[in-house]
Motif scaffolding. Structure first.
Motif, PDB file in Angstrom:
ATOM      1  N   ARG A   1       0.848  -1.173   0.000  1.00  0.00           N
ATOM      2  CA  ARG A   1       0.000   0.000   0.000  1.00  0.00           C
ATOM      3  C   ARG A   1       0.887   1.227   0.000  1.00  0.00           C
ATOM      4  NH1 ARG A   1      -3.731   0.421   4.555  1.00  0.00           N
ATOM      5  NH2 ARG A   1      -3.429   2.599   4.076  1.00  0.00           N
ATOM      6  N   GLY A   2       0.334   2.319  -0.395  1.00  0.00           N
ATOM      7  CA  GLY A   2       1.138   3.518  -0.475  1.00  0.00           C
ATOM      8  C   GLY A   2       1.937   3.495  -1.759  1.00  0.00           C
ATOM      9  N   TYR A   3       2.560   4.558  -2.053  1.00  0.00           N
ATOM     10  CA  TYR A   3       3.242   4.673  -3.330  1.00  0.00           C
ATOM     11  C   TYR A   3       4.701   5.005  -3.157  1.00  0.00           C
ATOM     12  CZ  TYR A   3      -1.616   5.036  -4.533  1.00  0.00           C
ATOM     13  OH  TYR A   3      -2.942   4.788  -4.639  1.00  0.00           O
ATOM     14  N   SER A   4       5.101   5.195  -1.909  1.00  0.00           N
ATOM     15  CA  SER A   4       6.461   5.645  -1.713  1.00  0.00           C
ATOM     16  C   SER A   4       7.404   4.460  -1.788  1.00  0.00           C
ATOM     17  CB  SER A   4       6.567   6.291  -0.346  1.00  0.00           C
ATOM     18  OG  SER A   4       5.941   5.476   0.598  1.00  0.00           O
ATOM     19  N   SER A   5       8.618   4.734  -2.152  1.00  0.00           N
ATOM     20  CA  SER A   5       9.572   3.646  -2.123  1.00  0.00           C
ATOM     21  C   SER A   5      10.586   3.936  -1.025  1.00  0.00           C
ATOM     22  CB  SER A   5      10.240   3.490  -3.472  1.00  0.00           C
ATOM     23  OG  SER A   5      10.834   4.689  -3.851  1.00  0.00           O
ATOM     24  N   PHE A   6      11.195   2.894  -0.577  1.00  0.00           N
ATOM     25  CA  PHE A   6      12.163   3.061   0.495  1.00  0.00           C
ATOM     26  C   PHE A   6      13.282   2.058   0.286  1.00  0.00           C
ATOM     27  CE2 PHE A   6      11.031  -0.753   2.867  1.00  0.00           C
ATOM     28  CZ  PHE A   6       9.807  -1.038   2.309  1.00  0.00           C
ATOM     29  N   VAL A   7      14.279   2.144   1.150  1.00  0.00           N
ATOM     30  CA  VAL A   7      15.470   1.342   0.961  1.00  0.00           C
ATOM     31  C   VAL A   7      15.517   0.241   2.004  1.00  0.00           C
ATOM     32  CG1 VAL A   7      17.985   1.410   0.929  1.00  0.00           C
ATOM     33  CG2 VAL A   7      16.675   3.324   0.039  1.00  0.00           C
ATOM     34  N   LEU A   8      15.819  -0.947   1.544  1.00  0.00           N
ATOM     35  CA  LEU A   8      15.830  -2.085   2.441  1.00  0.00           C
ATOM     36  C   LEU A   8      17.121  -2.864   2.224  1.00  0.00           C
ATOM     37  CD1 LEU A   8      13.514  -3.490   4.230  1.00  0.00           C
ATOM     38  CD2 LEU A   8      13.356  -5.068   2.333  1.00  0.00           C
ATOM     39  N   CYS A   9      17.677  -3.371   3.323  1.00  0.00           N
ATOM     40  CA  CYS A   9      18.871  -4.200   3.189  1.00  0.00           C
ATOM     41  C   CYS A   9      18.451  -5.652   3.082  1.00  0.00           C
ATOM     42  CB  CYS A   9      19.779  -4.005   4.398  1.00  0.00           C
ATOM     43  SG  CYS A   9      21.104  -5.213   4.451  1.00  0.00           S
ATOM     44  N   ARG A  10      18.922  -6.331   2.061  1.00  0.00           N
ATOM     45  CA  ARG A  10      18.525  -7.706   1.849  1.00  0.00           C
ATOM     46  C   ARG A  10      19.208  -8.678   2.803  1.00  0.00           C
ATOM     47  NH1 ARG A  10      15.701 -10.204  -2.358  1.00  0.00           N
ATOM     48  NH2 ARG A  10      15.000  -8.656  -3.834  1.00  0.00           N
ATOM     49  N   SER A  11      20.301  -8.245   3.388  1.00  0.00           N
ATOM     50  CA  SER A  11      21.003  -9.158   4.288  1.00  0.00           C
ATOM     51  C   SER A  11      20.437  -9.114   5.690  1.00  0.00           C
ATOM     52  CB  SER A  11      22.492  -8.816   4.339  1.00  0.00           C
ATOM     53  OG  SER A  11      23.073  -9.106   3.100  1.00  0.00           O
ATOM     54  N   CYS A  12      20.198  -7.904   6.217  1.00  0.00           N
ATOM     55  CA  CYS A  12      19.716  -7.836   7.595  1.00  0.00           C
ATOM     56  C   CYS A  12      18.258  -7.426   7.675  1.00  0.00           C
ATOM     57  CB  CYS A  12      20.586  -6.911   8.441  1.00  0.00           C
ATOM     58  SG  CYS A  12      20.326  -5.157   8.132  1.00  0.00           S
ATOM     59  N   GLY A  13      17.701  -7.015   6.565  1.00  0.00           N
ATOM     60  CA  GLY A  13      16.280  -6.694   6.555  1.00  0.00           C
ATOM     61  C   GLY A  13      15.966  -5.312   7.071  1.00  0.00           C
ATOM     62  N   GLU A  14      16.998  -4.531   7.358  1.00  0.00           N
ATOM     63  CA  GLU A  14      16.767  -3.222   7.960  1.00  0.00           C
ATOM     64  C   GLU A  14      16.342  -2.201   6.900  1.00  0.00           C
ATOM     65  OE1 GLU A  14      15.987  -1.606  11.160  1.00  0.00           O
ATOM     66  OE2 GLU A  14      16.991  -3.554  11.260  1.00  0.00           O
ATOM     67  N   SER A  15      15.348  -1.407   7.248  1.00  0.00           N
ATOM     68  CA  SER A  15      15.065  -0.248   6.414  1.00  0.00           C
ATOM     69  C   SER A  15      15.659   0.943   7.135  1.00  0.00           C
ATOM     70  CB  SER A  15      13.566  -0.070   6.207  1.00  0.00           C
ATOM     71  OG  SER A  15      12.953   0.189   7.443  1.00  0.00           O
TER      72      SER A  15
END
Ligand code: ADP
Ligand code: ZN
Ligand code: ZN
Length: 823
Positions: free
Chosen positions: A520-534
């Protein structure tokens, strides 16, 4: 009170404009006698005519207001002889407008079914002089000439469409053309008005009308008489033709011979026409249900205001209690109102209500046609419908003598109107119950934090249904750690092996599955694939939003900016990626991987097409579809006993939304989802894919532990000063020009600071709103967190007034009290 000798001369009107004031008009003598509070009046306003609502009538002008009588305009037309708006709804809409700092007229307009509002527009036509003139002009290509050509080619053109074609100087040019007598203008009433529907019908006449003629009736004539008798002497014309299989001439003959008469009757469009009504089930309430029902019954008898939270797990039999409590109110001569979320109003539920309440129930939801909605509304206004089930705006249904108001799934975001006039129907429901000395029941398996907080504060009484009917176990929920899936599978896999295996197993047993794409929502954000942290804001603990163009991360609460890191700030992995739009392909992937399965997708498109959603759900219920893929709307309300697997892909997108309610929403979603699996005798399974398996919302959701979640969430809200510990308002400034929006936001901010001397409020921003651009406009947001609601309103009232005096353009400003979605 006004006496008959002195009819009112002036009316005070609420107009559907974003202005927080009422307007005085003079009443022409023609309708002075009949004008009443609550009736609508067509009045001139600027260049157009508007429908206003009479909120007061005056015999004389109040001199202290300093209104000059000579400047008042005359009302054009009285639109209702019988007031459309009841006294109770006037009071409720007035409260709503005041509480949400919005316009009374806009709230009134929103409270009425579409189709009763009249507006007018300016129409421009070319005159014969204009046509002659146009023939003389052969070369010139000025805007005015082009305009004239356009008008010559089209019979009537509205100012609005002309302006679209010729730009902002249009009205100046038109005035010039009018002065030369080349064109003329007039006002045309836009009649979007829904009209009562009329149908031709046939009725039987008593014998004294029969013509003295001995010829016996022939076979088809007799057939008609029989059918009429079977239908209590009256039937629709078309139905009669079909049923008797005859031509219209047979009826004409019968009419001539005085056996029957055709006439026109008004019919109410029935949204449930043709619906299959299920057989009545006579359930005996369980002990737990009985305990809850008894408390509601006692409160109903005492006929005074009382608010309840009915907190019952999914499948605990809340619906049965709602229905009985409404029945009980009716038996006591009261009426009943039930609000349901946008999606939950499935045809199945409507049919069940029709079965219990027959013609006494009226249904108001967004999928009705304008005509149906209008008819249902009139049945309520006339008092013939005493039970109303509807979505958000049904809270303003003109029921009288309300005994009970129920808000099902009270935590649901769809109760919040997301455009002006902003209001939360759940909160208005509590106020309406209070005004009406009625009881109000807020029901949920995952009560909103605010509501549970009100229980703890002693404002609401808690009712509990901790167990499912028949003690069916709740589905087991499992978290799949996508960081491991990433390590194992290496590439960009959206589906973990666990989920894929579970899908195969489920369908090999002939059972069904639901796959949710929580997006939901339209914004994008940054996520780390190794630790899962945004990556979060250091001030707000809210996920930073990625802005592609500037290539920065930004906090949409306070405006904090950060560079996009190249490695994860926590684990230093370089597998940083952007989560954003583009999920349609997930359905394709599933289709490719499971080509043998019948897969359907439910999304906004399906929702908007009438009947389409119903068809899909019906087919799914009949197992003509194996798997449903969709967004969170699939998580609510439906009851499919053969569904044993629910998979949630990318729950992180919801968790990381730049909104302080994102954890609460995710918890609610997952709890609802778990309630979908294993509704029948089969044990259900829920698989949740996440990069964040340790997140408290997921942990508690898996164990269906609301209390632990609540305790943790309340702590977060308290520490970071979010509602219910502060009163929150968001001020949105929107404009096509970023500079202009910015200047206005700056004025507002300064005005807010000026009146915040005692520091009762925190003022954040202006920052880009999470939806920084919408419909071509830039959007800036200021958040105000005040110690309590009173201080919040005082501050806003002073500051908005001050900003207006400093030439802040208030048309660009939306004020939202208790915002739900900070988007
Ligand atoms: P909720 O609204 O709490 O999710 P429902 O009211 O939909 O729960 O009830 C779940 C199921 O249990 C429904 O199929 C309903 O018909 C059934 N049910 C409810 N009350 C009873 C009862 N007293 N005895 C038997 N079945 C019941
Ligand atoms: Zn990391
Ligand atoms: Zn911030």
């Amino acid at each position: 009170m006004l006496s008959n000798q002195n009819p009112p001369q002036f009316a005070e009107l609420a107009l559907p404009l974003p202005l927080r004031q009422t307007f005085t008009y003079r009443l022409p003598s023609a309708f002075r006698e009949s004008a009443q509070i609550g009736s609508r009046l067509l009045v001139p306003f600027g260049k157009r005519n508007l429908t206003g609502y009479i909120v007061e009538l005056h015999e004389l002008l109040d001199e202290s207001l300093g209104i000059e009588e000579s400047k008042l305009k005359d009302a054009i037309e009285l639109l209702d002889e019988i007031p459309l708006v009841t006294a109770e709804i006037l009071k409720l809409t007035n409260w709503t407008a005041d509480y949400y700092a919005s316009s009374w007229g806009e709230v009134l307009k929103a409270s009425l079914p579409a189709g009763v509002n009249v507006e007018s527009e300016q129409i421009i036509v070319i005159t014969s002089t204009g046509r002659d003139e146009l023939l003389k002009i052969t070369t010139a290509k000025t805007v005015k000439v082009q305009m004239l050509r356009h008008l010559a080619e089209h019979e009537e053109v509205s100012m609005r469409s002309l302006t679209k074609l010729f730009g902002s100087s249009t009205s100046r040019n038109v005035r010039d053309l009018v002065n030369r007598n080349w064109v003329s203008t007039f006002q045309r009433t836009l009649s979007t008005k829904a009209k009562p529907k009329r149908r031709k019908a046939v009725r039987l006449l008593p014998t004294e009308f029969h013509q003295p003629e001995n010829k016996p009736l022939n076979e088809s004539q007799q057939k008609v008489i029989e059918i009429l008798l079977e239908n209590d002497g009256e039937i629709g014309f078309v139905e009669l033709l079909e049923e008797a299989n005859i031509s219209a001439s047979v009826i004409q003959t019968l009419e001539k011979r005085g056996f029957a008469q055709t006439f026109v009757r008004e019919v109410f469009r029935d949204p449930l026409i043709g619906a299959k009504i299920p057989n009545a089930q006579n359930l005996t309430l369980t002990d737990e249900q009985t305990a809850v029902f008894t408390q509601l019954e006692t409160a109903l008898v005492s006929a005074s205001y009382k608010a309840f939270l009915l907190y019952g797990v999914t499948g605990s039999g809340k619906t049965e209690i709602y229905i009985r409590a409404m029945r009980s109110a009716l038996d006591k001569g009261k009426s009943a109102l039930m609000l349901v979320p946008e999606i939950a109003l499935t045809p199945v539920f409507s049919r069940r209500l029709r079965q219990v309440f027959g013609d006494e129930v009226a249904i108001l939801h967004s999928n009705l046609s304008t005509g149906e909605r209008f008819d249902e509304w009139r049945r309520i206004r006339s008092g013939s419908a005493k039970v109303v089930i509807g979505t958000r705006s049904a809270i303003f249904a003109p029921l009288v003598n309300v005994g009970i108001i129920i808000v099902d799934e009270e935590h649901d975001g769809s109760y919040r109107q997301q455009e002006s006039p902003f209001y939360n129907a759940r909160d208005v429901a509590v106020v309406r119950a209070n005004f009406a000395n009625a009881i109000v029941v807020l029901g949920s398996a995952t009560p909103s934090l605010e509501t549970y907080f009100n229980v703890e504060q002693g404002k609401y009484t808690l009712l509990n249904l901790p167990n499912r009917i028949g003690n069916r176990p709740l589905a087991k929920a499992e978290l799949v750690d996508m960081r491991n899936a990433f390590k194992e599978q290496g590439k960009d896999e959206v589906f973990s092996n666990e989920l894929l295996t579970a899908i195969t197993e489920t369908h090999s047993k002939g059972e069904q599955s639901i796959i949710l794409l929580n997006r939901r929502g339209y914004s994008s954000f940054v996520l780390c694939r190794s630790c899962g942290e945004s990556i979060k804001c250091k001030n707000c603990d809210i996920t930073l939003t990625y802005h592609r163009r500037e290539n920065v991360l930004m906090c949409h609460y306070c405006g904090f900016r950060a560079k996009v890191p190249t490695v994860c700030p926590l684990c230093e992995s370089k597998f940083i990626y952007f989560v954003g739009e583009g999920t349609e392909q997930l359905e394709d992937i599933l289709r490719r991987k499971f080509s043998g399965l019948r897969i359907e997708r439910i999304d906004r498109d399906t929702m908007n097409r009438r009947g389409r959603l119903e068809d899909i759900l019906q087919n799914f219920a009949e197992h003509k579809i194996d798997m449903l893929v969709g967004t969170q709307m699939l998580a609510k309300g439906h009851d499919f006993p053969n569904v044993t697997l629910v998979g949630v892909v990318s729950v992180d997108a919801g968790l990381a939304l730049p909104d302080f309610r994102s954890a609460e929403r995710t918890f609610q979603l997952l709890t609802q989802v778990a309630g979908r699996a294993g509704r029948g005798i089969l044990q259900g399974r829920v698989i949740i894919q996440t990069f964040h398996p340790e997140h408290y919302a997921l942990q508690h959701a898996c164990r269906q532990d609301y209390d632990k979640f609540y305790a943790e969430e309340v702590r977060f809200r308290k520490n970071l000063r979010y509602p219910p510990f502060v009163a929150l308002a968001s001020i949105l400034v929107h404009h096509a020009s970023l500079n202009f929006a910015h200047d206005n936001a700056q004025i507002l901010k300064e005005s807010l600071q000026k009146f915040n001397l005692e520091r009762h409020a925190g003022i954040l921003g202006p920052a880009p709103a999470p939806l920084a651009r919408l419909k071509g406009e830039h959007r800036l947001q200021i958040l105000v967190k005040a110690v309590n609601r009173k201080k919040l309103r005082e501050l806003l009232d002073f500051a908005l007034h001050d900003a207006q005096e400093k030439f802040c353009d208030m048309k660009t400003v939306n004020v939202e009290i208790d915002p739900i979605n900070l988007l």
